[in-house]
Each structure stands twice: as C-alpha cells, then as structure tokens.
Enzyme design. Structure first.
Site, short mmCIF file in Angstrom:
data_model
loop_
_atom_site.label_atom_id
_atom_site.label_comp_id
_atom_site.label_asym_id
_atom_site.label_seq_id
_atom_site.Cartn_x
_atom_site.Cartn_y
_atom_site.Cartn_z
N HIS A 121 -14.97 -31.81 -7.99
CA HIS A 121 -16.01 -32.85 -7.83
C HIS A 121 -16.87 -33.02 -9.08
O HIS A 121 -17.89 -33.70 -9.04
CB HIS A 121 -16.89 -32.54 -6.60
CG HIS A 121 -16.14 -32.69 -5.30
ND1 HIS A 121 -16.61 -32.18 -4.11
CD2 HIS A 121 -14.97 -33.31 -5.01
CE1 HIS A 121 -15.74 -32.47 -3.14
NE2 HIS A 121 -14.74 -33.14 -3.66
N THR A 190 -17.19 -23.44 2.72
CA THR A 190 -17.14 -24.90 2.77
C THR A 190 -17.08 -25.37 4.22
O THR A 190 -16.44 -24.73 5.06
CB THR A 190 -15.95 -25.49 1.97
OG1 THR A 190 -15.91 -26.91 2.18
CG2 THR A 190 -14.62 -24.89 2.38
N SER A 191 -17.77 -26.48 4.49
CA SER A 191 -17.80 -27.02 5.85
C SER A 191 -16.47 -27.68 6.21
O SER A 191 -16.23 -27.99 7.37
CB SER A 191 -18.96 -28.00 6.02
OG SER A 191 -18.86 -29.02 5.06
C1 BV8 Z 1 -11.35 -39.75 -2.23
C2 BV8 Z 1 -20.46 -34.49 -5.36
C3 BV8 Z 1 -9.69 -41.41 -2.45
C4 BV8 Z 1 -21.85 -34.92 -5.40
C5 BV8 Z 1 -19.23 -34.72 -3.36
C6 BV8 Z 1 -11.90 -40.36 6.52
C7 BV8 Z 1 -10.79 -39.52 6.44
C8 BV8 Z 1 -10.39 -38.99 5.22
C9 BV8 Z 1 -11.11 -39.25 4.08
C10 BV8 Z 1 -12.23 -40.05 4.18
C11 BV8 Z 1 -12.59 -40.61 5.38
N1 BV8 Z 1 -13.69 -41.36 5.17
C12 BV8 Z 1 -14.02 -41.29 3.87
C13 BV8 Z 1 -13.15 -40.48 3.27
C14 BV8 Z 1 -13.13 -40.09 1.88
C15 BV8 Z 1 -14.26 -39.16 1.52
C16 BV8 Z 1 -14.49 -38.11 2.58
O1 BV8 Z 1 -13.84 -37.11 2.65
N2 BV8 Z 1 -15.47 -38.30 3.43
C17 BV8 Z 1 -15.72 -37.34 4.50
C18 BV8 Z 1 -17.21 -37.13 4.60
C19 BV8 Z 1 -15.06 -37.84 5.74
N3 BV8 Z 1 -13.81 -38.52 0.31
C20 BV8 Z 1 -13.91 -39.11 -0.84
O2 BV8 Z 1 -14.46 -40.19 -0.98
C21 BV8 Z 1 -13.31 -38.39 -2.02
N4 BV8 Z 1 -12.48 -39.27 -2.75
O3 BV8 Z 1 -10.96 -39.42 -1.12
O4 BV8 Z 1 -10.68 -40.61 -3.04
C22 BV8 Z 1 -10.40 -42.46 -1.63
C23 BV8 Z 1 -11.13 -43.44 -2.26
C24 BV8 Z 1 -11.78 -44.42 -1.50
C25 BV8 Z 1 -11.73 -44.36 -0.10
C26 BV8 Z 1 -11.02 -43.34 0.52
C27 BV8 Z 1 -10.35 -42.40 -0.26
C28 BV8 Z 1 -14.39 -37.94 -2.97
C29 BV8 Z 1 -15.24 -36.91 -2.33
C30 BV8 Z 1 -16.22 -36.38 -3.36
C31 BV8 Z 1 -17.50 -36.23 -2.74
N5 BV8 Z 1 -18.41 -35.62 -3.68
N6 BV8 Z 1 -20.19 -34.29 -4.06
C32 BV8 Z 1 -22.75 -33.88 -5.91
O5 BV8 Z 1 -22.62 -32.70 -5.60
O6 BV8 Z 1 -23.66 -34.33 -6.61
S1 BV8 Z 1 -19.11 -34.03 -1.81
C33 BV8 Z 1 -19.98 -32.69 -1.52
O7 BV8 Z 1 -19.28 -32.17 -0.42
C34 BV8 Z 1 -20.14 -31.59 -2.55
O8 BV8 Z 1 -19.32 -31.66 -3.63
C35 BV8 Z 1 -19.74 -30.43 -1.71
O9 BV8 Z 1 -19.28 -29.36 -2.43
C36 BV8 Z 1 -18.64 -31.03 -0.85
C37 BV8 Z 1 -18.21 -30.26 0.30
O10 BV8 Z 1 -19.30 -29.73 0.94
P1 BV8 Z 1 -19.37 -28.16 1.07
O11 BV8 Z 1 -19.21 -27.55 -0.24
O12 BV8 Z 1 -18.44 -27.77 2.11
O13 BV8 Z 1 -20.89 -27.93 1.48
P2 BV8 Z 1 -21.56 -28.07 2.89
O14 BV8 Z 1 -23.04 -28.05 2.68
O15 BV8 Z 1 -21.01 -29.16 3.68
O16 BV8 Z 1 -21.14 -26.72 3.66
C38 BV8 Z 1 -21.57 -25.46 3.27
C39 BV8 Z 1 -20.82 -24.45 4.11
O17 BV8 Z 1 -21.13 -23.16 3.67
C40 BV8 Z 1 -21.20 -24.50 5.59
O18 BV8 Z 1 -20.02 -24.46 6.36
C41 BV8 Z 1 -22.02 -23.24 5.81
O19 BV8 Z 1 -21.82 -22.67 7.10
C42 BV8 Z 1 -21.47 -22.33 4.76
N7 BV8 Z 1 -22.41 -21.33 4.25
C43 BV8 Z 1 -23.74 -21.45 4.02
N8 BV8 Z 1 -24.23 -20.34 3.46
C44 BV8 Z 1 -23.17 -19.48 3.34
C45 BV8 Z 1 -22.02 -20.10 3.84
N9 BV8 Z 1 -20.83 -19.50 3.87
C46 BV8 Z 1 -20.75 -18.25 3.37
N10 BV8 Z 1 -21.82 -17.58 2.84
C47 BV8 Z 1 -23.05 -18.16 2.82
N11 BV8 Z 1 -24.10 -17.49 2.31
#
Ligand code: BV8
Ligand code: ZN
Length: 241
Positions: A121, A190-191
């Site tokens: 990302h 990761t979530s």
């Molecule tokens: C793409 C950068 C082609 C910003 C980020 C429907 C189906 C399939 C795909 C899609 C869909 N609808 C839309 C899409 C596409 C979309 C997508 O996936 N959307 C999701 C929401 C459904 N994806 C995209 O757009 C990607 N590109 O697919 O290209 C395309 C093009 C056009 C249309 C369609 C497809 C691009 C995605 C890039 C997104 N960019 N961020 C920035 O950071 O400034 S996303 C963002 O999410 C961050 O990068 C982050 O890293 C990433 C994932 O999140 P996590 O890292 O998992 O973080 P989160 O907070 O969610 O979770 C933390 C976890 O840690 C939790 O589970 C928690 O319990 C746990 N935790 C907490 N503390 C601890 C711990 N675990 C262990 N120890 C601890 N101490």
C-alpha cells in the site's frame, strides 16, 4: 493462544520450512503505538480513514488529506519497531525463500531491517507528483502544504495506494507468487477485509500451504486458517520464532 497442539505444530513448521510468506497489517504496529486503521483510535478529527484515503478526497480537498498525513507523520516519526518486527527480520535471515508483504505504510518493517519486503500500500515517507509521476523520499514533519514537485512544480501526493487505485504490478506479482508457493503463510494483525490482501489466506490454502493467523480478535481469515492464535503481535510472533 490457539490450541496448544496447533501452536506447537506451527512452531515446528516454521522451524522446518524452506519457504515462508508473511502478511502483516496495522495490528503489528499497534504494539509500537501506531493507531490501527479501523479501531476507534484510527479516527482523526471526525473523519474515518476510509473517507480520506481516496483519490476523490484528495481531488476535492488536498489540504485536508495532507493535514491528515501530517498528523500521522508526526505520530509515526516518534515510534519504533517492536519485538514482532525484529522477529520477522530474524526469520528472513533464517529461511531460504522468504517474502514479507505488508499493508502498513508506516515504514517500521524497513526500519527494523526487513529487506525481502513488499509495502503493497506504499510508504508514508514517499511522495509522488500528481502531474509528472516523479517519486521521491520526503521526511519533513510536517510537510509544508501544499507540497510541490521539485522538477515540475506539480502538486505532490503521498506515494500510497488509496481505495479504488491499483497496486503496483511488480509488488503484486511478487506477493501473489510468494503466497502461492510458500509452505507456511503467517498472517499478523490484519482485519482481513481490504483486497487483494484479504484473499491471500484462501489462495495459500488452495495452494497447499499451512496458514496461521495472529490477531487480538477473530477476523474473516480465522475460519480459513489452520491455526488462529489470539494475542498481541509483540508477544506471540517472537515466541513462535
Ligand atoms: C484494488 C492506505 C483494483 C492508506 C489502504 C469488494 C470486493 C473486493 C474488493 C473491493 C470491493 N469493494 C471495493 C474493493 C476494492 C478495495 C477494497 O478491498 N475494499 C474493501 C474495504 C472491501 N480495494 C482497493 O481499492 C485496492 N485496490 O483493489 O485495485 C480495483 C480498482 C478499482 C475498483 C476495484 C478494484 C486498494 C486498497 C488499498 C487501500 N489502502 N491504505 C493509508 O494508510 O494512508 S487500506 C488500509 O487498510 C491500510 O493500508 C491498512 O493496512 C489496510 C488493511 O487494514 P489492516 O492493516 O488490516 O488494519 P485494521 O485497522 O483494519 O485492522 C487491524 C487488525 O489488527 C485488527 O484485526 C485488530 O484486531 C488487530 N490488532 C490490533 N492490535 C493488535 C492486533 N493484532 C495483533 N496484535 C495487536 N497488538
Ligand atoms: Zn512533477
């Protein structure tokens, strides 16, 4: 922790594996004090990260989006890698074929010393010109808004993949190939909802890998993996390795 026998099996497989892939998310950096993306601590002012990390938000209000990144830069610059980041550096040195795929943009994996790494990302310390595409490193904290391209004076944006944007094809191919060919895939903090990374667990399973998850909470991946371990990345990951 997961079932003790399953944890033992994971340890043994990691110790024996010649090919390992690791996928990390915001949870691994949570233990360094970096807010996660979706937790309540990820909120900034009244905005959700999902509403700011888009090309539409930047086109509408580049100042707002840069203010958000400045807030995150100010926070991240004071943070350091933790025991989980370092344990993955040790693993990289030990395993014949290794690839680390991170969704994090905080740069803590390279700061720990990881080299076999795709930051799929992007990286918050890199900027890209929205006009000429020039990519550079910029560690200014805060970055003066609006930041301008050194070569064409165009508006700079973070070198980060926003929602709706494509990932870098080289990073993507390298990551898919690591996921498809590894003996063990370890997924940490990761979530599991942002694609394409959200599909890696199933892909690795289909290809015959042993897949493990370390997370504080259950995720959509929990149902797919061979072993799910509940706990903090900084405690569990070093203990596994
Ligand atoms: C793409 C950068 C082609 C910003 C980020 C429907 C189906 C399939 C795909 C899609 C869909 N609808 C839309 C899409 C596409 C979309 C997508 O996936 N959307 C999701 C929401 C459904 N994806 C995209 O757009 C990607 N590109 O697919 O290209 C395309 C093009 C056009 C249309 C369609 C497809 C691009 C995605 C890039 C997104 N960019 N961020 C920035 O950071 O400034 S996303 C963002 O999410 C961050 O990068 C982050 O890293 C990433 C994932 O999140 P996590 O890292 O998992 O973080 P989160 O907070 O969610 O979770 C933390 C976890 O840690 C939790 O589970 C928690 O319990 C746990 N935790 C907490 N503390 C601890 C711990 N675990 C262990 N120890 C601890 N101490
Ligand atoms: Zn330019």
């Amino acid at each position: 922790m997961g079932h003790p026998a399953a944890v033992q099996e994971l340890k043994a497989r990691l110790a024996a594996a010649r090919s390992v892939a690791v996928l990390t998310g915001a949870g691994i950096s949570a233990d360094s004090g970096v807010p996660t993306f979706r937790g309540a601590d990820g909120l900034w002012r009244t905005y959700r990260a999902e509403d700011l990390a888009t090309p539409e938000a930047f086109a509408r209000d580049p100042r707002l989006v840069w203010e958000w990144y400045n807030w995150r830069r100010e926070l991240i610059v004071t943070r350091s890698p933790n025991a989980a980041h370092y344990a993955l550096v040790d693993l990289e040195r030990r395993v014949e074929r290794f690839w680390l795929i991170t969704q994090n943009v905080d740069g803590l994996h390279p700061a720990a010393g990881s080299q076999k790494l795709s930051e799929i990302h992007g990286n918050i310390w890199k900027v890209r010109c929205s006009q000429c595409g020039h990519v550079g490193t910029n560690r200014a904290v805060p970055i003066p808004i609006p930041p301008r391209c050194p070569t064409c004076n165009g508006l700079l944006r973070p070198h980060i993949v926003w929602f709706g944007e494509s990932l870098d094809p080289v990073d993507l191919e390298r990551s898919f190939s690591a996921v498809r060919s590894c003996e063990v895939l370890l997924i940490v903090g990761t979530s599991g909802i942002v694609h394409p990374a959200a599909s890696f667990a199933s892909l690795a399973k289909e290809a015959g890998a042993f897949v493990a998850e370390v997370n504080l909470d259950p995720t959509p991946n929990t149902q797919v993996v061979d072993v799910a371990i509940q706990g903090r990345a900084k405690d569990i990951v070093p203990a596994l390795l």
